[in-house]
Design a protein around this motif. Structure first.
Motif, PDB file in Angstrom:
ATOM      1  N   SER A 204      -1.668   6.839 -15.232  1.00  0.00           N
ATOM      2  CA  SER A 204      -2.422   5.940 -14.112  1.00  0.00           C
ATOM      3  C   SER A 204      -2.164   6.095 -13.572  1.00  0.00           C
ATOM      4  CB  SER A 204      -0.579   4.863 -14.192  1.00  0.00           C
ATOM      5  OG  SER A 204       1.082   5.540 -14.445  1.00  0.00           O
ATOM      6  N   GLY A 206      -3.346   8.480  -9.712  1.00  0.00           N
ATOM      7  CA  GLY A 206      -3.189   7.918  -8.438  1.00  0.00           C
ATOM      8  C   GLY A 206      -1.973   8.693  -7.378  1.00  0.00           C
ATOM      9  N   GLU A 240      -0.996  -2.702  -1.273  1.00  0.00           N
ATOM     10  CA  GLU A 240      -1.924  -2.534  -0.642  1.00  0.00           C
ATOM     11  C   GLU A 240      -0.888  -0.810   0.391  1.00  0.00           C
ATOM     12  OE1 GLU A 240      -1.270  -5.488   2.413  1.00  0.00           O
ATOM     13  OE2 GLU A 240      -1.307  -5.047   0.449  1.00  0.00           O
ATOM     14  N   ALA A 250      -6.742   4.915  -3.300  1.00  0.00           N
ATOM     15  CA  ALA A 250      -7.896   4.552  -3.593  1.00  0.00           C
ATOM     16  C   ALA A 250      -7.622   4.136  -5.083  1.00  0.00           C
ATOM     17  CB  ALA A 250      -9.642   4.540  -3.199  1.00  0.00           C
ATOM     18  N   GLU A 251      -7.099   5.066  -5.588  1.00  0.00           N
ATOM     19  CA  GLU A 251      -6.581   5.185  -7.090  1.00  0.00           C
ATOM     20  C   GLU A 251      -4.955   4.308  -7.693  1.00  0.00           C
ATOM     21  OE1 GLU A 251      -7.087   4.229 -10.713  1.00  0.00           O
ATOM     22  OE2 GLU A 251      -8.838   4.489  -9.553  1.00  0.00           O
ATOM     23  N   THR A 253      -3.611   2.443  -5.546  1.00  0.00           N
ATOM     24  CA  THR A 253      -3.926   1.567  -4.945  1.00  0.00           C
ATOM     25  C   THR A 253      -3.985   0.141  -5.762  1.00  0.00           C
ATOM     26  OG1 THR A 253      -3.908   1.622  -2.511  1.00  0.00           O
ATOM     27  CG2 THR A 253      -4.859  -0.151  -2.853  1.00  0.00           C
ATOM     28  N   GLU A 254      -5.395   0.934  -6.764  1.00  0.00           N
ATOM     29  CA  GLU A 254      -5.582   0.019  -7.724  1.00  0.00           C
ATOM     30  C   GLU A 254      -4.543  -0.259  -8.646  1.00  0.00           C
ATOM     31  OE1 GLU A 254      -8.396  -2.238  -8.283  1.00  0.00           O
ATOM     32  OE2 GLU A 254      -8.459  -1.537  -5.982  1.00  0.00           O
ATOM     33  N   GLN A 255      -4.465   0.773  -9.091  1.00  0.00           N
ATOM     34  CA  GLN A 255      -3.012   1.148  -9.931  1.00  0.00           C
ATOM     35  C   GLN A 255      -2.218   0.282  -9.727  1.00  0.00           C
ATOM     36  OE1 GLN A 255      -2.411   2.296 -12.605  1.00  0.00           O
ATOM     37  NE2 GLN A 255      -4.527   4.329 -13.100  1.00  0.00           N
ATOM     38  N   ARG A 256      -1.441   0.525  -8.243  1.00  0.00           N
ATOM     39  CA  ARG A 256      -0.007  -0.933  -8.266  1.00  0.00           C
ATOM     40  C   ARG A 256      -0.512  -2.691  -8.083  1.00  0.00           C
ATOM     41  NH1 ARG A 256       0.132   2.723  -4.003  1.00  0.00           N
ATOM     42  NH2 ARG A 256      -1.412   1.709  -2.343  1.00  0.00           N
ATOM     43  N   ARG A 257      -1.891  -2.671  -8.071  1.00  0.00           N
ATOM     44  CA  ARG A 257      -2.701  -4.060  -8.063  1.00  0.00           C
ATOM     45  C   ARG A 257      -2.320  -3.995  -9.561  1.00  0.00           C
ATOM     46  NH1 ARG A 257      -4.374  -5.825  -3.377  1.00  0.00           N
ATOM     47  NH2 ARG A 257      -5.541  -4.415  -1.409  1.00  0.00           N
ATOM     48  N   ARG A 258      -2.976  -3.152 -10.358  1.00  0.00           N
ATOM     49  CA  ARG A 258      -3.364  -4.206 -11.971  1.00  0.00           C
ATOM     50  C   ARG A 258      -1.495  -4.213 -12.507  1.00  0.00           C
ATOM     51  NH1 ARG A 258      -7.850  -0.065 -11.831  1.00  0.00           N
ATOM     52  NH2 ARG A 258      -6.202   1.619 -12.612  1.00  0.00           N
ATOM     53  N   ASP A 261       0.134  -7.038 -11.701  1.00  0.00           N
ATOM     54  CA  ASP A 261      -0.885  -7.884 -12.314  1.00  0.00           C
ATOM     55  C   ASP A 261       0.407  -7.703 -13.681  1.00  0.00           C
ATOM     56  OD1 ASP A 261      -2.241 -10.578 -13.004  1.00  0.00           O
ATOM     57  OD2 ASP A 261      -3.201  -9.008 -14.482  1.00  0.00           O
TER      58      ASP A 261
END
Length: 297
Positions: A204, A206, A240, A250-251, A253-258, A261
């Protein structure tokens, strides 16, 4: 809109306590080591005074964002795995020149394990999420009063990319000398590899170059020990908001969003190592589409 519930508000700024839950045959226990007082605007980048005024319930009376430090004990009968090893026997006061971190201290983990009936020497494996000092303090430190590390009998699992680029960890204090103290016990792991019954590693990246999470499955449920993919419950609501130490913002942030979910699934529990005294929880969707961290233990 509030980002916490009435149940957990008082615990957000409390020192962490031992918390346990059961996943089938696996007993999962959070074992505190210490506490870090983070400076909210410097720690979670991009936040403003207005952001924290709207989320004052996450800050202590001194205006700090408290971050728990500890390890996660996974037990199956006589067998035991520890995920992360805390900060170790060190303590530092607030440095006004540091814009992100206030006082930090560790040292309670070994006594906590013993109170739970586990001698450190009985831990067969240690899984490190990433090479920052507040996650590997007892991996490189010797136990007070001895000249031996407390987990000398344990295999130390670390994601292969993180160990391959361990030179990057020096900036965060994990110097070559400190890593050398436990390097002979390191075994690198690959994405998806099972390291203990019911426990699998997942890359994971980032926050660091080779950051790993560990998914624990049992009793029809799974628990995601997500390390520093998130540092505070407020990030469940605001993924964010990044951390100043994120290697790839950037990565991360995407890891946190996933991750948020995933944590909203009914069969999934999250373990936030730094989440004050609310380390176990789920992400619950709010009417505005964002999520709230709801403790489960």
């Amino acid at each position: 809109m509030a980002t916490t519930t009435e149940f957990d508000r008082a615990r957000l700024t409390s020192a962490p306590r031992v918390r346990s839950l059961q996943l089938g045959e696996l007993k999962i226990t959070y074992v505190p080591d210490g506490l870090c007082l983070c400076k909210p605007r410097g720690w979670l980048t991009g936040t403003t005074d207005a952001d924290w005024a709207a989320n004052r319930d996450h800050l202590d009376d001194g205006g700090f964002l408290p971050a728990a430090i500890g390890g996660l004990l996974v037990e199956q009968g006589d067998r035991a795995l520890l995920i992360d090893t805390g900060f170790g026997p060190e303590s530092y006061p607030d440095d006004p020149a540091n814009p992100a971190i206030g006082g930090i201290h560790g040292g309670a983990l070994l006594d906590g394990l013993r109170r739970l009936g586990r001698e450190p020497s009985q831990i067969e494996a240690v899984a490190i999420t990433h090479l920052h000092l507040d996650h590997l303090g007892w991996a490189w430190s010797t136990e007070p009063g001895t000249d031996a590390p407390p987990f000398a009998n344990a295999t130390h699992f670390i994601a292969a990319p993180e160990w391959d680029r361990r030179d990057l960890a020096a900036e965060a204090g994990a110097t070559e000398e400190r890593l050398a103290a436990f390097a002979p016990r390191v075994r690198t792991v690959e994405d998806g590899e099972e390291i203990f019954p019911g426990v699998r590693a997942s890359f994971s990246v980032g926050h660091t170059f080779g950051h790993a999470t560990y998914t624990i499955t049992g009793g029809g449920q799974r628990l995601i020990a997500f390390g520093d993919a998130m540092h505070a419950p407020i990030q469940v609501t605001h993924p964010e908001w990044g951390c100043t130490l994120d290697h790839d913002p950037a990565e991360a942030t995407e890891q946190r969003r996933r991750l948020v979910d995933e944590l909203s699934r009914p069969d999934t529990i999250g373990y936030g190592n730094h989440f004050g005294d609310v380390v176990f929880g789920r992400a619950e969707r709010r009417p505005d589409g964002r999520f709230t961290w709801v403790p489960v233990a």
